[in-house]
Design a protein around this motif. Structure first.
Motif, PDB file in Angstrom:
ATOM      1  N   ALA A  57       0.876  -1.173   0.000  1.00 42.80           N
ATOM      2  CA  ALA A  57       0.000   0.000   0.000  1.00 42.80           C
ATOM      3  C   ALA A  57       0.911   1.219   0.000  1.00 42.80           C
ATOM      4  O   ALA A  57       1.719   1.388   0.891  1.00 42.80           O
ATOM      5  CB  ALA A  57      -0.900   0.001   1.222  1.00 42.80           C
ATOM      6  N   TYR A  58       0.792   2.061  -1.016  1.00 42.11           N
ATOM      7  CA  TYR A  58       1.618   3.260  -1.124  1.00 42.11           C
ATOM      8  C   TYR A  58       1.002   4.463  -0.431  1.00 42.11           C
ATOM      9  O   TYR A  58       1.690   5.425  -0.117  1.00 42.11           O
ATOM     10  CB  TYR A  58       1.858   3.623  -2.595  1.00 42.11           C
ATOM     11  N   GLU A  59      -0.299   4.448  -0.246  1.00 42.41           N
ATOM     12  CA  GLU A  59      -0.974   5.610   0.322  1.00 42.41           C
ATOM     13  C   GLU A  59      -2.087   5.145   1.240  1.00 42.41           C
ATOM     14  O   GLU A  59      -2.800   4.189   0.936  1.00 42.41           O
ATOM     15  CB  GLU A  59      -1.540   6.462  -0.813  1.00 42.41           C
ATOM     16  N   LEU A  60      -2.220   5.815   2.383  1.00 42.85           N
ATOM     17  CA  LEU A  60      -3.320   5.574   3.316  1.00 42.85           C
ATOM     18  C   LEU A  60      -3.951   6.910   3.651  1.00 42.85           C
ATOM     19  O   LEU A  60      -3.254   7.903   3.852  1.00 42.85           O
ATOM     20  CB  LEU A  60      -2.827   4.938   4.616  1.00 42.85           C
ATOM     21  N   ILE A  61      -5.265   6.926   3.711  1.00 39.16           N
ATOM     22  CA  ILE A  61      -6.027   8.094   4.144  1.00 39.16           C
ATOM     23  C   ILE A  61      -6.967   7.598   5.232  1.00 39.16           C
ATOM     24  O   ILE A  61      -7.664   6.598   5.039  1.00 39.16           O
ATOM     25  CB  ILE A  61      -6.858   8.701   2.981  1.00 39.16           C
ATOM     26  N   VAL A  62      -6.997   8.277   6.358  1.00 38.06           N
ATOM     27  CA  VAL A  62      -7.909   7.917   7.432  1.00 38.06           C
ATOM     28  C   VAL A  62      -8.970   8.998   7.542  1.00 38.06           C
ATOM     29  O   VAL A  62      -8.653  10.182   7.651  1.00 38.06           O
ATOM     30  CB  VAL A  62      -7.163   7.764   8.773  1.00 38.06           C
ATOM     31  N   ASP A  63     -10.244   8.584   7.488  1.00 34.39           N
ATOM     32  CA  ASP A  63     -11.364   9.506   7.601  1.00 34.39           C
ATOM     33  C   ASP A  63     -12.357   8.918   8.596  1.00 34.39           C
ATOM     34  O   ASP A  63     -13.031   7.938   8.290  1.00 34.39           O
ATOM     35  CB  ASP A  63     -12.026   9.702   6.232  1.00 34.39           C
ATOM     36  N   ASP A  64     -12.423   9.499   9.778  1.00 34.89           N
ATOM     37  CA  ASP A  64     -13.265   8.988  10.856  1.00 34.89           C
ATOM     38  C   ASP A  64     -12.946   7.516  11.099  1.00 34.89           C
ATOM     39  O   ASP A  64     -11.840   7.191  11.488  1.00 34.89           O
ATOM     40  CB  ASP A  64     -14.747   9.226  10.565  1.00 34.89           C
ATOM     41  N   ASP A  65     -13.901   6.623  10.829  1.00 36.80           N
ATOM     42  CA  ASP A  65     -13.707   5.193  11.080  1.00 36.80           C
ATOM     43  C   ASP A  65     -13.331   4.414   9.824  1.00 36.80           C
ATOM     44  O   ASP A  65     -13.432   3.189   9.795  1.00 36.80           O
ATOM     45  CB  ASP A  65     -14.982   4.591  11.675  1.00 36.80           C
ATOM     46  N   THR A  66     -12.923   5.101   8.768  1.00 35.21           N
ATOM     47  CA  THR A  66     -12.578   4.442   7.504  1.00 35.21           C
ATOM     48  C   THR A  66     -11.122   4.701   7.161  1.00 35.21           C
ATOM     49  O   THR A  66     -10.644   5.821   7.270  1.00 35.21           O
ATOM     50  CB  THR A  66     -13.472   4.959   6.354  1.00 35.21           C
ATOM     51  N   VAL A  67     -10.423   3.630   6.754  1.00 38.47           N
ATOM     52  CA  VAL A  67      -9.057   3.740   6.251  1.00 38.47           C
ATOM     53  C   VAL A  67      -9.103   3.400   4.769  1.00 38.47           C
ATOM     54  O   VAL A  67      -9.566   2.326   4.383  1.00 38.47           O
ATOM     55  CB  VAL A  67      -8.091   2.766   6.972  1.00 38.47           C
ATOM     56  N   TYR A  68      -8.666   4.333   3.917  1.00 45.97           N
ATOM     57  CA  TYR A  68      -8.565   4.089   2.482  1.00 45.97           C
ATOM     58  C   TYR A  68      -7.123   3.724   2.179  1.00 45.97           C
ATOM     59  O   TYR A  68      -6.198   4.373   2.666  1.00 45.97           O
ATOM     60  CB  TYR A  68      -8.950   5.334   1.678  1.00 45.97           C
ATOM     61  N   ALA A  69      -6.924   2.691   1.371  1.00 43.03           N
ATOM     62  CA  ALA A  69      -5.583   2.256   0.989  1.00 43.03           C
ATOM     63  C   ALA A  69      -5.489   2.186  -0.529  1.00 43.03           C
ATOM     64  O   ALA A  69      -6.418   1.739  -1.198  1.00 43.03           O
ATOM     65  CB  ALA A  69      -5.275   0.877   1.584  1.00 43.03           C
ATOM     66  N   GLY A  70      -4.370   2.636  -1.059  1.00 43.85           N
ATOM     67  CA  GLY A  70      -4.113   2.550  -2.488  1.00 43.85           C
ATOM     68  C   GLY A  70      -2.682   2.102  -2.705  1.00 43.85           C
ATOM     69  O   GLY A  70      -1.803   2.440  -1.911  1.00 43.85           O
ATOM     70  N   GLY A  71      -2.430   1.328  -3.739  1.00 42.76           N
ATOM     71  CA  GLY A  71      -1.068   0.857  -3.975  1.00 42.76           C
ATOM     72  C   GLY A  71      -0.963  -0.150  -5.090  1.00 42.76           C
ATOM     73  O   GLY A  71      -1.685  -0.072  -6.092  1.00 42.76           O
TER      74      GLY A  71
END
Length: 146
Positions: A57-71
């Protein structure tokens, strides 16, 4: 095999998400203690987000109770449609449409819209999502012609 920290995402809410190369994505719930303020340098306890991803995973974004992962991963915990981008919430990975056609290198979140950029030429087959796309209201959208 040794692992290394690839990236850390830490919003003001206290949830910390960490990507360890090659396949582990973990989180720590509050209180998260900085190694600079903890007497023993500990960061508290971490728990894996499902079975992880099958690549980095190259990128993580945390928004409230959600973690977005991209890679570079093509699946997160074996969930269909989690190609190169996925969201962790409610103790499971979720697909964002059918994902992207190839890797995601960058993400940002603004006004409830997730923006993703990378080497992909398609996000869920939506025309014009060349190298950049926006996820909003459970659908991918083109930004101009990409």
């Amino acid at each position: 095999m040794s692992s290394r920290v690839r990236l850390i995402a830490a919003p003001l809410t206290g949830l910390l998400a960490v990507s360890l190369a090659p396949t582990t994505i973990s989180q720590a719930a509050p209180p998260v203690v900085s190694p600079y303020s903890a007497p023993d340098g500990a960061l508290g306890s971490f728990s894996a987000l499902g079975a992880g991803a099958n690549n980095v995973a190259y990128e993580l974004i945390v928004d409230d109770d959600t973690v977005y992962a991209g890679g570079l991963f093509t699946t997160a915990s074996g969930v269909p449609g989690t190609s190169y981008i996925a969201a962790w919430s409610d103790d499971t990975w979720h697909a964002l449409g059918t994902g992207t056609s190839t890797f995601v290198l960058a993400m940002t979140l603004a006004d409830d819209t997730l923006y993703a950029g990378g080497g992909f030429t398609s996000a869920s087959g939506v025309p014009g999502t060349n190298y950049i796309a926006a996820w909003s209201d459970d659908t991918w959208n083109a930004l101009g012609t990409g």
